[in-house]
Design an enzyme around this catalytic site. Structure first.
Site, short mmCIF file in Angstrom:
data_model
loop_
_atom_site.label_atom_id
_atom_site.label_comp_id
_atom_site.label_asym_id
_atom_site.label_seq_id
_atom_site.Cartn_x
_atom_site.Cartn_y
_atom_site.Cartn_z
N CYS A 292 -22.86 -74.58 2.64
CA CYS A 292 -24.21 -75.11 2.57
C CYS A 292 -24.72 -75.42 3.96
O CYS A 292 -24.07 -75.19 4.96
CB CYS A 292 -24.21 -76.40 1.73
SG CYS A 292 -23.48 -76.21 0.10
N ARG B 49 -28.08 -75.50 -0.68
CA ARG B 49 -26.86 -75.24 -1.43
C ARG B 49 -26.62 -73.75 -1.66
O ARG B 49 -27.50 -73.02 -2.10
CB ARG B 49 -26.91 -75.94 -2.79
CG ARG B 49 -25.58 -75.82 -3.55
CD ARG B 49 -25.65 -76.40 -4.94
NE ARG B 49 -24.34 -76.42 -5.57
CZ ARG B 49 -24.12 -76.47 -6.87
NH1 ARG B 49 -25.14 -76.53 -7.71
NH2 ARG B 49 -22.89 -76.48 -7.36
N ASN C 213 -21.07 -79.91 3.68
CA ASN C 213 -20.95 -78.47 3.90
C ASN C 213 -19.47 -78.13 3.99
O ASN C 213 -18.77 -78.67 4.83
CB ASN C 213 -21.67 -78.09 5.20
CG ASN C 213 -21.37 -76.67 5.65
OD1 ASN C 213 -21.15 -75.78 4.83
ND2 ASN C 213 -21.38 -76.43 6.95
N GLY C 214 -19.00 -77.25 3.11
CA GLY C 214 -17.60 -76.83 3.17
C GLY C 214 -16.92 -76.89 1.83
O GLY C 214 -17.56 -76.81 0.78
#
Length: 642
Positions: free
Chosen positions: A2, A50, A75-76
């Site tokens: 993301c 997203r 993010n991840g």
């Protein structure tokens, strides 16, 4: 995977403009095209783009705890989130989604800043805790995922997944940092924690930052570092067996997804080992993606095909023309700051291919650093044995003189370049390794930069980046030291940056089983003799993979992911290089010495010298200046070194 962005008022509770947050979020739409989300409250604004991978139905962000007092953007991937859920539920936390994101808010409530110690994965996240009046952000241990931030003059902290997010804020100090320019022309990237702009920073690998509103803002905290103890007395047979199992575990964790999944397959040891391991864990054929080159010098697709055939993968190949140089301006816009690894071109193309077939791809990145795979490692060890035979007091004057007077031989393999060897012998270990990886070495940078720009540097040398990390390495083992340096610099600033931007440009998530921190920690306990033995790099890894991969894949010379810059700059890009390097854009910066720029272009294009690496570095810097608003303000706003 993301994109995240946000603002936090460190001094009070001002309201932030929705239009500003929307601009910050929209500029990273490519990182998350599926959905966008926002959260606003006094003193806080969070935004998210997203790319749906896990919990497609209910994993939207920003995401909150039970009473809405903790909000996170992430993010991840947290690969061990399924293990953490029951532990957190036993502590009384209630989950409303099946996403790994929700684990973060509850782990924060349970363990505070130490929550990051419990996460196994690649991540960059930021959260706000209303009850504690606290903002917290963190980056994963090996900095697979990016995190940029800036403390603005009015006390606002801005953050985002890419530098272009911060560039949307009108208060960002966009003066160019001279020290970042020095680092770029030495290394090909701006090393953490700097960015090209004075007003922005990168959170480093294994770092977190915790800010309590109204209190002094602390420096980032390092919550993890790798320690090369080299004290594991395990034998070769047991080590290969354990490595195989650890690799299986790491790959298995990274195969969890609710979308199509595959792998990059270059035909090298690392990606082939990942694909072989995936095949052993999957009932269905693995999707594999390869790039072929129409120039045989750079093409290793036949080896990728061998692995694909052996494991009956669903193999997708596209051929990249050897004159695929149309991406220069695209890359400049993608990376936001100067970035000079030309393998960004094929990396961009393989991500483009992979996204046509899958949403998640596993890669072999990180293997060279942890297993000892780079050719430069073997050369460094040879030079270290020579350095050990003579004291520095003898080496520096004698070999320093020879290095200055001996003619340069770019055409010869490095082992036969006496000038390079003499120069290396006149240096200590850290300086010699830095010299060996520099795109423009110290004497070249001195000639490249104008007198005025050298004054602005105030004596700063990018070697200080390596000195700083070497001081924290905790080892004097010759191989372990340079592995540590690469884990802190090249892996983070070059490899991870390249893969993140190239993959996110195509909304593709890339996962990295060879960078699993538990695997990296275990490998750091092994003696260096298990990593390089004689002239064989990745010795243990290759031995472990012998039952799974053909010998000509394991033991062939390493090719790398290169492009024919030398030929381009004397052929189809000849005029473009001349126009860019000698044109008005670079001249207007005041950074460069015109006569040396002319030397680089003329000597390369005449065939007298191979200056393809310095010229590409200049070409990408020129593209950066042209493709950002910084170009308009660079000459007047070049900062003094601080």
């Amino acid at each position: 995977m993301c994109g995240i962005a946000g603002l936090f008022d460190t001094r009070g509770r001002r309201d932030f403009e929705r239009a500003l947050m929307q601009r910050m979020n929209d500029v990273q739409h490519h990182r998350g095209p599926d959905e966008g989300g926002y959260h606003f409250e006094p003193g806080v604004a969070l935004a998210h783009r997203r790319l749906s991978i896990i919990d497609l139905a209910t994993g939207q962000q920003p995401l909150f705890n039970e009473d809405g007092s903790v909000a996170v953007v992430f993010n991840g991937e947290i690969y061990n989130f399924q293990e953490l859920v029951p532990e957190l539920e036993a502590l009384g936390h209630v989950f409303h989604t099946r996403s790994d994101t929700e684990v973060i808010v509850h782990a924060w409530e349970a363990w505070g800043e130490d929550c990051v110690q419990r996460f196994r994965g690649m991540f960059a996240f930021a959260l706000h805790d209303r009850n504690r009046d606290t903002f917290f952000m963190a980056r994963d241990r090996l900095a697979v995922k990016p995190m940029f931030y800036a403390l603005l003059p009015d006390g606002t902290l801005a953050f985002g997944s890419e530098l272009k997010v911060l560039m949307q804020h009108p208060a960002l100090d966009r003066r160019i940092d001279p020290l970042a320019v020095e680092e770029y022309f030495a290394l090909g990237y701006v090393a953490e924690p700097r960015t090209i702009f004075l007003g922005a920073r990168k959170l480093g690998p294994g770092e977190s930052l915790c800010i309590r509103r109204g209190q002094p803002i602390p420096a980032p905290k390092q919550y993890w570092d790798v320690r090369f103890t080299l004290d594991n007395d395990i034998g070769l047979a047991d080590a290969t067996a354990e490595l195989t199992e650890r690799l299986r575990e790491s790959v298995r964790l990274r195969m969890i997804a609710e979308v199509p999944l595959g792998a990059f397959l270059s035909g090298g040891v690392d990606s082939s080992a990942v694909v072989a391991t995936m095949a052993g864990l999957s009932d269905d054929p693995v999707n594999t993606c390869s790039i072929a080159f129409d120039d045989p010098k750079y093409n290793e697709s036949a080896f990728a095909q061998k692995v694909a055939d052996r494991y009956r993968t669903r193999h997708f190949v596209e051929t990249v023309k050897s004159d695929d140089f149309d991406l220069i301006d695209t890359l400049a816009a993608l990376y936001d700051e100067p970035y000079a690894d030309s393998s960004a071109i094929p990396t961009y193309r393989v991500c483009q291919l992979a996204r046509k077939q899958v949403t998640v791809a596993l890669s072999g990145d990180g293997g060279d650093e942890s297993f000892g795979g780079y050719r430069r490692y073997r050369m460094h060890l040879m030079e270290e044995r020579m350095r050990a035979a003579l004291p520095m007091g003898v080496r520096r004057p004698v070999f320093g003189l020879l290095g200055r007077v001996y003619p340069k031989a770019d055409w010869a393999p490095r082992v036969f370049r006496a000038k390079t060897t003499f120069q290396a012998m006149a240096r200590d270990s850290v300086e010699a390794y830095f010299h060996s990886v520099s795109l423009l070495r110290g004497d070249m940078r001195q000639r490249l930069f104008s007198a005025d720009f050298r004054r602005k540097l105030g004596g700063y040398d990018a070697l200080e980046v390596f000195r700083r990390h070497a001081a924290a390495a905790g080892t004097d083992d010759a191989l372990a030291l340079i592995q540590y340096l690469d884990l802190k610099t090249y892996l983070v600033g070059d490899i991870n940056t390249k893969v993140d931007r190239a993959s996110m440009a195509h909304s593709l998530e890339v996962r990295e089983p060879l960078m699993d921190h538990k695997l990296v920690e275990w490998l750091a306990t092994l003696p260096s003799g298990l990593k390089i033995q004689g002239n064989e790099g990745k010795y243990l890894f290759k031995k472990a993979m012998e039952p799974f991969l053909p010998n000509d894949v394991l033991y062939r010379p390493k090719m790398g992911f290169a492009v024919p810059l030398e030929r381009w700059f004397r052929g189809p890009l000849k005029q473009r290089v001349r126009d860019a390097v000698l044109g008005e854009t670079l001249a207007a910066t005041g950074i460069f010495e015109r006569s040396y720029l002319e030397h680089l272009v003329d000597a390369h294009q005449s065939g007298a010298r191979d200056y393809s690496a310095p010229l590409w570095t200049l070409l990408m810097f020129e593209a950066f200046v042209r493709n950002t608003a910084a170009g308009a303000i660079l000459p007047a706003a070049m900062a003094e070194a601080v």
